[in-house]
Design an enzyme around this catalytic site. Structure first.
Site, PDB file in Angstrom:
ATOM      1  N   TYR A 142       0.830  -1.205   0.000  1.00 34.45           N
ATOM      2  CA  TYR A 142       0.000   0.000   0.000  1.00 34.45           C
ATOM      3  C   TYR A 142       0.862   1.251   0.000  1.00 34.45           C
ATOM      4  O   TYR A 142       0.688   2.151  -0.842  1.00 34.45           O
ATOM      5  CB  TYR A 142      -0.926  -0.010   1.220  1.00 34.45           C
ATOM      6  CG  TYR A 142      -1.901   1.142   1.255  1.00 34.45           C
ATOM      7  CD1 TYR A 142      -3.115   1.067   0.569  1.00 34.45           C
ATOM      8  CD2 TYR A 142      -1.617   2.303   1.974  1.00 34.45           C
ATOM      9  CE1 TYR A 142      -4.020   2.120   0.594  1.00 34.45           C
ATOM     10  CE2 TYR A 142      -2.517   3.362   2.007  1.00 34.45           C
ATOM     11  CZ  TYR A 142      -3.705   3.262   1.315  1.00 34.45           C
ATOM     12  OH  TYR A 142      -4.597   4.323   1.344  1.00 34.45           O
ATOM     13  N   LYS A 146       1.417   3.982  -3.234  1.00 33.06           N
ATOM     14  CA  LYS A 146       1.119   5.404  -3.037  1.00 33.06           C
ATOM     15  C   LYS A 146       2.358   6.256  -3.294  1.00 33.06           C
ATOM     16  O   LYS A 146       2.286   7.327  -3.912  1.00 33.06           O
ATOM     17  CB  LYS A 146       0.595   5.644  -1.623  1.00 33.06           C
ATOM     18  CG  LYS A 146      -0.745   4.995  -1.317  1.00 33.06           C
ATOM     19  CD  LYS A 146      -1.856   5.579  -2.159  1.00 33.06           C
ATOM     20  CE  LYS A 146      -3.207   5.040  -1.761  1.00 33.06           C
ATOM     21  NZ  LYS A 146      -4.302   5.556  -2.622  1.00 33.06           N
TER      22      LYS A 146
END
Length: 240
Positions: A142, A146
């Site tokens: 994650y 990002k």
């Protein structure tokens, strides 16, 4: 929470600019659309997504223009990204919902295609919703995805790129996310006593995103952390 000074809004409104929003069906995106409608600083706001939402029908939302696109063939809808001075990207999903590959496709591939089309279409100020902990070198999927999006958007060379890194997003969702519910309970005492430390309501993020548009650009790329998001939403400088 305070809004930017009325003078700034009137001055910006007089420029008759338009904007687009991608990811308007999610919690943050939905709050952003409501904020944009309430503040009415853009002549027109184009909502770009998979489906049309009936809740945006009626006179209250007559400044909105909904465009249906296929994210797998987004280049076919390049015209929808042309001519907007400001773009907002709130697109995102979770690994738990769509799996590892699905998450990367939405949060990286779709996001970068949006960014590329926005840049090609003349967007000068591009704002993206990232996350606390974003790091392209992270071992966590994650955070790494990002961070990769942040770096790749910066490489596109927008006149201004605003990267928002909120903490735990607080929103009432129709679809509950188990992980979010767990962390909200775990962090409840901190959220109560230190509301700006680790969490932020989606409405606060929306206010900060709109207020940022009204402020002069200090740097071509600005990273706005959770604490700064709270400050900007109150109409204050983002300085920590």
């Amino acid at each position: 929470m305070a809004e930017a000074a009325p003078g700034k809004e009137e001055e910006f409104r007089s420029t008759n600019q338009t904007a687009f929003v991608v990811g308007h069906t999610g919690g943050t995106g939905s709050a952003l659309v409501e904020e944009l409608v309430n503040r009415n600083i853009f002549q027109r706001v184009v909502l770009i997504g998979r489906r049309k939402l009936d809740k945006y029908e009626g006179e209250t939302y007559n400044m909105l223009d909904q465009k249906i696109v296929d994210f797998e063939q987004l280049e076919d809808s390049a015209d929808e990204f042309k001519g907007h001075s400001v773009g907002f990207a709130c697109l995102g999903t979770t690994r738990a919902k769509v799996g590892k590959e699905g998450f990367k496709r939405v949060d990286h591939d779709y996001m970068m295609k949006v960014a590329e089309l926005a840049k090609a279409g003349g967007c000068r100020h591009f704002s993206i919703v990232s996350s606390t902990g974003a790091d392209k070198n992270s071992s966590l999927l994650y955070n790494r995805v990002k961070g990769e999006v942040e770096a790749e958007c910066a490489d596109l060379g927008f006149q201004r790129l605003s990267i928002f890194r909120p903490g735990l997003l607080l929103a009432e969702r129709e679809e509950r996310r188990v992980s979010e519910g767990f962390f909200r309970k775990l962090l409840a005492p901190i959220i109560y006593f230190k509301p700006t430390l680790l969490s932020v309501p989606v409405e606060t993020v929306a206010k900060a995103m709109v207020n940022t548009v009204l402020e002069p650009c200090q740097e071509p790329v600005e990273i706005i952390d959770n604490k700064s998001i709270h400050r900007l939403a109150q109409g204050k400088n983002s300085g920590k």
